[in-house]
Scaffold this motif. Structure first.
Motif, PDB file in Angstrom:
ATOM      1  N   THR A 313     -62.134   1.364 -70.634  1.00  0.00           N
ATOM      2  CA  THR A 313     -61.901   1.783 -69.249  1.00  0.00           C
ATOM      3  C   THR A 313     -62.789   0.999 -68.280  1.00  0.00           C
ATOM      4  OG1 THR A 313     -61.217   3.991 -69.957  1.00  0.00           O
ATOM      5  CG2 THR A 313     -61.962   3.761 -67.682  1.00  0.00           C
ATOM      6  N   GLU A 314     -64.042   0.745 -68.649  1.00  0.00           N
ATOM      7  CA  GLU A 314     -64.919  -0.049 -67.786  1.00  0.00           C
ATOM      8  C   GLU A 314     -64.419  -1.498 -67.692  1.00  0.00           C
ATOM      9  OE1 GLU A 314     -69.360   1.624 -68.278  1.00  0.00           O
ATOM     10  OE2 GLU A 314     -68.249   1.464 -70.163  1.00  0.00           O
ATOM     11  N   SER A 315     -63.908  -2.044 -68.789  1.00  0.00           N
ATOM     12  CA  SER A 315     -63.330  -3.389 -68.748  1.00  0.00           C
ATOM     13  C   SER A 315     -62.130  -3.424 -67.812  1.00  0.00           C
ATOM     14  CB  SER A 315     -62.896  -3.831 -70.151  1.00  0.00           C
ATOM     15  OG  SER A 315     -64.007  -3.958 -71.014  1.00  0.00           O
ATOM     16  N   THR A 316     -61.307  -2.378 -67.849  1.00  0.00           N
ATOM     17  CA  THR A 316     -60.152  -2.301 -66.953  1.00  0.00           C
ATOM     18  C   THR A 316     -60.602  -2.253 -65.500  1.00  0.00           C
ATOM     19  OG1 THR A 316     -58.915  -1.113 -68.661  1.00  0.00           O
ATOM     20  CG2 THR A 316     -58.055  -1.014 -66.425  1.00  0.00           C
ATOM     21  N   ALA A 317     -61.685  -1.528 -65.233  1.00  0.00           N
ATOM     22  CA  ALA A 317     -62.201  -1.456 -63.862  1.00  0.00           C
ATOM     23  C   ALA A 317     -62.640  -2.832 -63.373  1.00  0.00           C
ATOM     24  CB  ALA A 317     -63.357  -0.466 -63.795  1.00  0.00           C
ATOM     25  N   LEU A 318     -63.301  -3.600 -64.224  1.00  0.00           N
ATOM     26  CA  LEU A 318     -63.697  -4.964 -63.854  1.00  0.00           C
ATOM     27  C   LEU A 318     -62.463  -5.828 -63.603  1.00  0.00           C
ATOM     28  CD1 LEU A 318     -66.622  -5.572 -66.377  1.00  0.00           C
ATOM     29  CD2 LEU A 318     -66.831  -5.332 -63.887  1.00  0.00           C
ATOM     30  N   SER A 319     -61.448  -5.699 -64.465  1.00  0.00           N
ATOM     31  CA  SER A 319     -60.216  -6.481 -64.284  1.00  0.00           C
ATOM     32  C   SER A 319     -59.545  -6.124 -62.967  1.00  0.00           C
ATOM     33  CB  SER A 319     -59.251  -6.226 -65.448  1.00  0.00           C
ATOM     34  OG  SER A 319     -59.788  -6.698 -66.664  1.00  0.00           O
ATOM     35  N   PHE A 320     -59.502  -4.832 -62.651  1.00  0.00           N
ATOM     36  CA  PHE A 320     -58.902  -4.391 -61.390  1.00  0.00           C
ATOM     37  C   PHE A 320     -59.630  -5.017 -60.201  1.00  0.00           C
ATOM     38  CE2 PHE A 320     -58.912  -1.554 -57.735  1.00  0.00           C
ATOM     39  CZ  PHE A 320     -57.549  -1.360 -57.528  1.00  0.00           C
ATOM     40  N   ALA A 321     -60.964  -5.001 -60.236  1.00  0.00           N
ATOM     41  CA  ALA A 321     -61.743  -5.562 -59.125  1.00  0.00           C
ATOM     42  C   ALA A 321     -61.507  -7.065 -58.994  1.00  0.00           C
ATOM     43  CB  ALA A 321     -63.223  -5.269 -59.329  1.00  0.00           C
ATOM     44  N   LEU A 322     -61.375  -7.779 -60.108  1.00  0.00           N
ATOM     45  CA  LEU A 322     -61.080  -9.212 -60.044  1.00  0.00           C
ATOM     46  C   LEU A 322     -59.669  -9.446 -59.506  1.00  0.00           C
ATOM     47  CD1 LEU A 322     -62.689 -10.373 -63.407  1.00  0.00           C
ATOM     48  CD2 LEU A 322     -63.526 -10.850 -61.095  1.00  0.00           C
ATOM     49  N   ALA A 323     -58.727  -8.553 -59.851  1.00  0.00           N
ATOM     50  CA  ALA A 323     -57.360  -8.676 -59.339  1.00  0.00           C
ATOM     51  C   ALA A 323     -57.313  -8.500 -57.825  1.00  0.00           C
ATOM     52  CB  ALA A 323     -56.456  -7.647 -60.011  1.00  0.00           C
ATOM     53  N   THR A 324     -58.116  -7.589 -57.307  1.00  0.00           N
ATOM     54  CA  THR A 324     -58.068  -7.329 -55.869  1.00  0.00           C
ATOM     55  C   THR A 324     -58.794  -8.392 -55.055  1.00  0.00           C
ATOM     56  OG1 THR A 324     -60.013  -5.894 -56.024  1.00  0.00           O
ATOM     57  CG2 THR A 324     -57.860  -4.847 -56.187  1.00  0.00           C
ATOM     58  N   SER A 325     -59.727  -9.116 -55.679  1.00  0.00           N
ATOM     59  CA  SER A 325     -60.536 -10.066 -54.905  1.00  0.00           C
ATOM     60  C   SER A 325     -60.099 -11.519 -55.076  1.00  0.00           C
ATOM     61  CB  SER A 325     -62.014  -9.930 -55.298  1.00  0.00           C
ATOM     62  OG  SER A 325     -62.199 -10.213 -56.685  1.00  0.00           O
ATOM     63  N   ALA A 326     -59.133 -11.796 -55.947  1.00  0.00           N
ATOM     64  CA  ALA A 326     -58.685 -13.176 -56.156  1.00  0.00           C
ATOM     65  C   ALA A 326     -57.936 -13.679 -54.917  1.00  0.00           C
ATOM     66  CB  ALA A 326     -57.778 -13.252 -57.381  1.00  0.00           C
ATOM     67  N   MET A 340     -51.356  -0.566 -57.666  1.00  0.00           N
ATOM     68  CA  MET A 340     -52.575  -0.161 -56.990  1.00  0.00           C
ATOM     69  C   MET A 340     -53.380  -1.366 -56.502  1.00  0.00           C
ATOM     70  SD  MET A 340     -52.687   3.170 -56.776  1.00  0.00           S
ATOM     71  CE  MET A 340     -50.995   2.883 -56.286  1.00  0.00           C
ATOM     72  N   ALA A 341     -53.361  -2.457 -57.272  1.00  0.00           N
ATOM     73  CA  ALA A 341     -54.047  -3.667 -56.827  1.00  0.00           C
ATOM     74  C   ALA A 341     -53.390  -4.230 -55.571  1.00  0.00           C
ATOM     75  CB  ALA A 341     -54.058  -4.717 -57.946  1.00  0.00           C
ATOM     76  N   VAL A 342     -52.056  -4.255 -55.551  1.00  0.00           N
ATOM     77  CA  VAL A 342     -51.335  -4.749 -54.374  1.00  0.00           C
ATOM     78  C   VAL A 342     -51.606  -3.857 -53.169  1.00  0.00           C
ATOM     79  CG1 VAL A 342     -49.041  -5.171 -53.391  1.00  0.00           C
ATOM     80  CG2 VAL A 342     -49.551  -5.912 -55.721  1.00  0.00           C
ATOM     81  N   LEU A 343     -51.611  -2.533 -53.379  1.00  0.00           N
ATOM     82  CA  LEU A 343     -51.893  -1.605 -52.282  1.00  0.00           C
ATOM     83  C   LEU A 343     -53.283  -1.856 -51.705  1.00  0.00           C
ATOM     84  CD1 LEU A 343     -51.201   0.927 -50.618  1.00  0.00           C
ATOM     85  CD2 LEU A 343     -52.072   2.316 -52.511  1.00  0.00           C
ATOM     86  N   HIS A 344     -54.284  -1.994 -52.567  1.00  0.00           N
ATOM     87  CA  HIS A 344     -55.653  -2.255 -52.109  1.00  0.00           C
ATOM     88  C   HIS A 344     -55.715  -3.580 -51.336  1.00  0.00           C
ATOM     89  CE1 HIS A 344     -60.079  -1.713 -52.490  1.00  0.00           C
ATOM     90  NE2 HIS A 344     -60.079  -3.036 -52.423  1.00  0.00           N
ATOM     91  N   ARG A 345     -55.061  -4.610 -51.862  1.00  0.00           N
ATOM     92  CA  ARG A 345     -55.081  -5.914 -51.185  1.00  0.00           C
ATOM     93  C   ARG A 345     -54.387  -5.829 -49.831  1.00  0.00           C
ATOM     94  NH1 ARG A 345     -56.033 -10.432 -54.530  1.00  0.00           N
ATOM     95  NH2 ARG A 345     -54.589 -11.688 -53.284  1.00  0.00           N
ATOM     96  N   GLN A 346     -53.267  -5.109 -49.763  1.00  0.00           N
ATOM     97  CA  GLN A 346     -52.564  -4.960 -48.493  1.00  0.00           C
ATOM     98  C   GLN A 346     -53.435  -4.273 -47.450  1.00  0.00           C
ATOM     99  OE1 GLN A 346     -48.981  -2.820 -49.419  1.00  0.00           O
ATOM    100  NE2 GLN A 346     -47.740  -4.668 -49.522  1.00  0.00           N
ATOM    101  N   MET A 347     -54.112  -3.198 -47.865  1.00  0.00           N
ATOM    102  CA  MET A 347     -54.892  -2.409 -46.919  1.00  0.00           C
ATOM    103  C   MET A 347     -56.079  -3.173 -46.367  1.00  0.00           C
ATOM    104  SD  MET A 347     -54.821   1.379 -48.669  1.00  0.00           S
ATOM    105  CE  MET A 347     -55.691   2.133 -47.296  1.00  0.00           C
ATOM    106  N   HIS A 348     -56.597  -4.126 -47.152  1.00  0.00           N
ATOM    107  CA  HIS A 348     -57.793  -4.852 -46.737  1.00  0.00           C
ATOM    108  C   HIS A 348     -57.510  -6.313 -46.375  1.00  0.00           C
ATOM    109  CE1 HIS A 348     -60.658  -1.639 -47.672  1.00  0.00           C
ATOM    110  NE2 HIS A 348     -59.859  -1.352 -48.682  1.00  0.00           N
TER     111      HIS A 348
END
Length: 410
Positions: A313-326, A340-348
């Protein structure tokens, strides 16, 4: 005649039930209501408490009298991280609706630490996500609830910050997963941050990825793990009649054919390397081998920094954060993590996002999709590719391929 006799037998029971309901309603009507000034005071104190993960500053004041404490019927929430967060948000929504005019605490269940670890290993939410940000998002929408883990609640009580002696203890059923993007889910994902320890690991991961891949980078979420391919995605194809199963080479071809990604220099591949579908392990069609020589491919789970993650689960959290910041992100509309990654990227405003399972006709609409109201709505706008062979035959074909691989016949 027999049914009439049976109904006569039930009549006294029904009358008793109606009287019980009427009495309960009357008792509720007669219960003394909290003074509105007291309600406002408790909510203001709860807002202060929600912003203070450590109760030291609050202990000097009179303890907050909590009206209700709500917990779910699951001690540990199963599933992947995105599904876990969505289920937790649904639980908070149910609890806060039950306590709309009270100062309420919602006890956060623990998160399953990985696939197959639903009972014995549970992570506290604060080990994965920043609780200050999570509580702030919940408070911004509900105005009467805050989320707390049991160890933190015990610390608050020891410090005299809260008094739950007279609180109603509520138990709410964790609802089924819903793909509707509610205001609370949008707020939580918009403000999602990793826990401080994981955030330090994330900084190391970003530096390591930049050194390995360079600036011209797209993060690609490849759903090619064995819990997805071929059985689960095959069932979805059979049910929905749209493509859900993609081999690594097909994903690479879709990414490279995206006009907006022309000149792509590197891809950061998001998949669980230890959970890869058997037919892609060590094969010519392995996720790292399907890219042309001029595109550097890096599996993020193989980065040295991921060794600091103590669970799936912690590895998934790191992957999610890398997906949102690329700089760019490509995923599949069938995955909650992608959505959820697309939603976060859209909002920011964090860069362009694409879906590799769109048809060519719907691709432009996909890229320019408005903020989600539901995953299904966005998928419909994207014109997903049709499932080959009606879905069912394709699913059995993939299962046959897996059997041949297992027997060494392929």
């Amino acid at each position: 005649h027999a049914s009439r006799q049976l109904m006569r037998g039930f009549q006294p029971l029904a009358l008793a039930a109606l009287l019980a309901v009427a009495c309960a309603d009357s008792a509720l009507d007669e219960a003394p209501a909290l003074n509105l000034t007291e309600v406002a005071r408790r909510k203001a104190a709860l807002a202060h408490l929600a912003a203070q993960p450590l109760p030291g500053a609050h202990a000097a004041h009179a303890p907050l009298l909590v009206d209700s404490v709500c917990r779910g019927d699951h001690l540990i929430i199963p599933g992947g991280l995105s599904n876990q967060v969505m289920l937790l948000v649904k639980l908070v929504e149910v609890c806060c609706r039950q306590t709309a005019h009270q100062a309420a605490l919602v006890l956060a269940p623990r998160l399953a630490s990985g696939i197959g670890h639903l009972k014995r290993d549970g992570l506290y939410l604060g080990a994965v996500l920043d609780m200050d940000a999570f509580r702030g998002a919940v408070w911004s929408v509900t105005g009467n609830c805050t989320v707390v883990e049991e160890p933190v609640l015990r610390a608050w009580r020891r410090a005299g910050a809260v008094d739950v002696s007279a609180a109603a203890m509520l138990k709410a059923r964790v609802p089924k997963l819903s793909h509707t993007v509610s205001p609370l889910l949008r707020a939580v994902y918009g403000g999602l941050r990793l826990a401080p320890a994981l955030n330090r690991t994330l900084a190391a991961c970003r530096a390591e990825l930049a050194a390995a891949a360079g600036p011209s980078l797209a993060a690609v979420h490849m759903r090619v793990e064995r819990d997805w391919y071929p059985t689960y995605c095959g069932r979805r194809e059979a049910r929905e009649q749209v493509r859900a199963c993609f081999r690594p080479r097909e994903i690479a071809q879709a990414v490279l054919a995206t006009p907006e990604l022309e000149g792509l220099g590197a891809v950061a591949l998001l998949y669980a390397t230890g959970n890869l579908a058997p037919e892609f392990r060590g094969a010519e069609e392995g996720p790292l081998r399907v890219w042309p020589h001029e595109v550097r491919a890096v599996a993020v789970a193989d980065l040295a920094c991921f060794a600091a993650a103590r669970s799936y689960t912690e590895s998934t959290a790191l992957s999610f954060a890398l997906a949102t910041s690329a700089p760019s992100f490509v995923g599949t509309m069938k995955s909650t993590m992608t959505n959820m990654a697309v939603l976060h990227r859209q909002m920011h405003g964090l860069g362009r996002s694409f879906l590799y399972d769109c048809s060519a006709a719907g691709y432009a609409r996909c890229v320019a999709a408005p903020p989600y109201r539901s995953f299904e709505e966005t998928a419909a706008a994207c014109h997903p590719r049709r499932a080959p062979g009606g879905g069912v035959s394709a699913m059995f074909g993939r299962l046959a391929t897996r059997i041949r691989h297992a027997l060494g016949l392929a």
